[in-house]
Design a protein around this motif. Structure first.
Motif, PDB file in Angstrom:
ATOM      1  N   GLU A 185       4.073   1.337 -11.810  1.00  0.00           N
ATOM      2  CA  GLU A 185       5.292   1.424 -10.875  1.00  0.00           C
ATOM      3  C   GLU A 185       4.904   2.833 -10.106  1.00  0.00           C
ATOM      4  O   GLU A 185       5.905   3.440  -9.714  1.00  0.00           O
ATOM      5  CB  GLU A 185       6.391   1.279 -11.346  1.00  0.00           C
ATOM      6  CG  GLU A 185       6.725  -0.132 -11.926  1.00  0.00           C
ATOM      7  CD  GLU A 185       8.230  -0.124 -12.417  1.00  0.00           C
ATOM      8  OE1 GLU A 185       8.761   0.550 -12.357  1.00  0.00           O
ATOM      9  OE2 GLU A 185       8.334  -1.278 -13.021  1.00  0.00           O
ATOM     10  N   LYS A 186       3.641   3.029 -10.025  1.00  0.00           N
ATOM     11  CA  LYS A 186       3.145   4.272  -9.155  1.00  0.00           C
ATOM     12  C   LYS A 186       2.478   4.011  -7.959  1.00  0.00           C
ATOM     13  O   LYS A 186       1.923   5.010  -7.255  1.00  0.00           O
ATOM     14  CB  LYS A 186       2.352   5.246  -9.962  1.00  0.00           C
ATOM     15  CG  LYS A 186       2.996   5.646 -11.391  1.00  0.00           C
ATOM     16  CD  LYS A 186       2.566   6.654 -12.018  1.00  0.00           C
ATOM     17  CE  LYS A 186       3.275   7.104 -13.226  1.00  0.00           C
ATOM     18  NZ  LYS A 186       2.254   7.815 -14.276  1.00  0.00           N
ATOM     19  N   PHE A 187       2.301   2.810  -7.634  1.00  0.00           N
ATOM     20  CA  PHE A 187       1.121   2.380  -6.465  1.00  0.00           C
ATOM     21  C   PHE A 187       1.654   2.998  -5.147  1.00  0.00           C
ATOM     22  O   PHE A 187       2.686   2.673  -4.704  1.00  0.00           O
ATOM     23  CB  PHE A 187       0.952   0.819  -6.658  1.00  0.00           C
ATOM     24  CG  PHE A 187       0.087   0.437  -5.429  1.00  0.00           C
ATOM     25  CD1 PHE A 187      -1.337   0.332  -5.744  1.00  0.00           C
ATOM     26  CD2 PHE A 187       0.217  -0.137  -4.312  1.00  0.00           C
ATOM     27  CE1 PHE A 187      -2.156   0.159  -4.947  1.00  0.00           C
ATOM     28  CE2 PHE A 187      -0.571  -0.564  -3.399  1.00  0.00           C
ATOM     29  CZ  PHE A 187      -1.892  -0.636  -3.683  1.00  0.00           C
ATOM     30  N   ASP A 188       0.561   3.502  -4.422  1.00  0.00           N
ATOM     31  CA  ASP A 188       0.990   3.978  -3.076  1.00  0.00           C
ATOM     32  C   ASP A 188      -0.403   3.583  -2.023  1.00  0.00           C
ATOM     33  O   ASP A 188      -1.431   3.809  -2.665  1.00  0.00           O
ATOM     34  CB  ASP A 188       1.092   5.341  -2.889  1.00  0.00           C
ATOM     35  CG  ASP A 188       1.586   6.149  -1.627  1.00  0.00           C
ATOM     36  OD1 ASP A 188       1.504   5.245  -0.636  1.00  0.00           O
ATOM     37  OD2 ASP A 188       1.388   7.119  -1.373  1.00  0.00           O
ATOM     38  N   GLU A 189       0.080   2.759  -1.325  1.00  0.00           N
ATOM     39  CA  GLU A 189      -1.098   2.074  -0.352  1.00  0.00           C
ATOM     40  C   GLU A 189      -1.931   3.242   0.255  1.00  0.00           C
ATOM     41  O   GLU A 189      -3.179   2.797   0.250  1.00  0.00           O
ATOM     42  CB  GLU A 189      -0.641   1.258   0.590  1.00  0.00           C
ATOM     43  CG  GLU A 189       0.087   0.017   0.175  1.00  0.00           C
ATOM     44  CD  GLU A 189       0.718  -0.959   1.180  1.00  0.00           C
ATOM     45  OE1 GLU A 189       0.767  -0.808   2.513  1.00  0.00           O
ATOM     46  OE2 GLU A 189       1.356  -1.986   0.739  1.00  0.00           O
ATOM     47  N   LYS A 190      -1.327   4.192   0.521  1.00  0.00           N
ATOM     48  CA  LYS A 190      -2.242   5.394   1.141  1.00  0.00           C
ATOM     49  C   LYS A 190      -3.088   5.980   0.279  1.00  0.00           C
ATOM     50  O   LYS A 190      -4.291   6.315   0.532  1.00  0.00           O
ATOM     51  CB  LYS A 190      -1.210   6.208   1.929  1.00  0.00           C
ATOM     52  CG  LYS A 190      -0.493   5.812   3.120  1.00  0.00           C
ATOM     53  CD  LYS A 190       0.453   6.754   3.600  1.00  0.00           C
ATOM     54  CE  LYS A 190       1.472   6.279   4.692  1.00  0.00           C
ATOM     55  NZ  LYS A 190       2.535   7.218   4.944  1.00  0.00           N
ATOM     56  N   VAL A 191      -2.536   6.201  -0.908  1.00  0.00           N
ATOM     57  CA  VAL A 191      -3.353   6.861  -1.784  1.00  0.00           C
ATOM     58  C   VAL A 191      -4.590   5.720  -2.335  1.00  0.00           C
ATOM     59  O   VAL A 191      -5.752   6.317  -2.356  1.00  0.00           O
ATOM     60  CB  VAL A 191      -2.618   7.115  -3.173  1.00  0.00           C
ATOM     61  CG1 VAL A 191      -3.371   7.520  -4.410  1.00  0.00           C
ATOM     62  CG2 VAL A 191      -1.551   8.389  -2.942  1.00  0.00           C
ATOM     63  N   TYR A 212      -0.098   0.067  -9.933  1.00  0.00           N
ATOM     64  CA  TYR A 212       0.881  -0.902  -9.798  1.00  0.00           C
ATOM     65  C   TYR A 212       1.986  -1.480 -11.001  1.00  0.00           C
ATOM     66  O   TYR A 212       2.898  -1.262 -11.068  1.00  0.00           O
ATOM     67  CB  TYR A 212       0.495  -2.134  -9.091  1.00  0.00           C
ATOM     68  CG  TYR A 212       1.327  -3.297  -9.045  1.00  0.00           C
ATOM     69  CD1 TYR A 212       2.219  -3.154  -7.940  1.00  0.00           C
ATOM     70  CD2 TYR A 212       1.466  -4.194 -10.027  1.00  0.00           C
ATOM     71  CE1 TYR A 212       3.416  -4.234  -7.772  1.00  0.00           C
ATOM     72  CE2 TYR A 212       2.489  -5.174  -9.753  1.00  0.00           C
ATOM     73  CZ  TYR A 212       3.225  -5.228  -8.748  1.00  0.00           C
ATOM     74  OH  TYR A 212       4.198  -6.360  -8.575  1.00  0.00           O
TER      75      TYR A 212
END
Length: 122
Positions: A51-57, A48
């Motif tokens: 700025e690379k956060f992905d909920e699926k990952v 986060y």
């Protein structure tokens, strides 16, 4: 950013509100799964901040890491070796790397923010 914090709050709340005792036979599995969960949580916070956060990952990594760690502990018990120590080492190293990266990010952000404020005042 709200998803890792939400899971942390829910987990702490459930832990404090329930009186569940873990049998000693499952202590290795739980400790390894908890370490894997913390690794994923701090990895999510790090992502986060970068700025690379992905909920699926995040969600898939959380469940995959916990299941993999528990599987390693189970296989180690079946073979009569302390295979869970490999998972403890791997997740422990990643956990401290994520915490160090988060710390550096926060310090750098505050440092550069302070320097920028000083520069604007001049």
């Amino acid at each position: 950013m709200w998803l890792p914090v939400l899971f942390l709050i829910v987990g702490i709340g459930l832990g404090l509100l329930t009186d569940i005792r873990v049998p000693e036979a499952y202590a290795d599995y739980l400790s390894i799964a908890l370490l894997a969960a913390f690794d994923t949580l701090f990895g999510g916070i790090r992502a986060y901040l970068e700025e690379k956060f992905d909920e699926k990952v995040f969600l898939s990594g959380f469940f995959f890491n916990v299941l993999l760690a528990a599987l390693l502990a189970f296989i180690g018990v079946q073979l009569g070796i302390d295979l869970y120590l490999a998972a403890v080492f791997a997740f422990g190293v990643r956990l401290f790397q994520n915490i160090a990266t988060i710390r550096r990010y926060v310090i750098d952000k505050k440092y550069f923010s302070k320097k920028l404020d000083e520069w604007r005042r001049k």
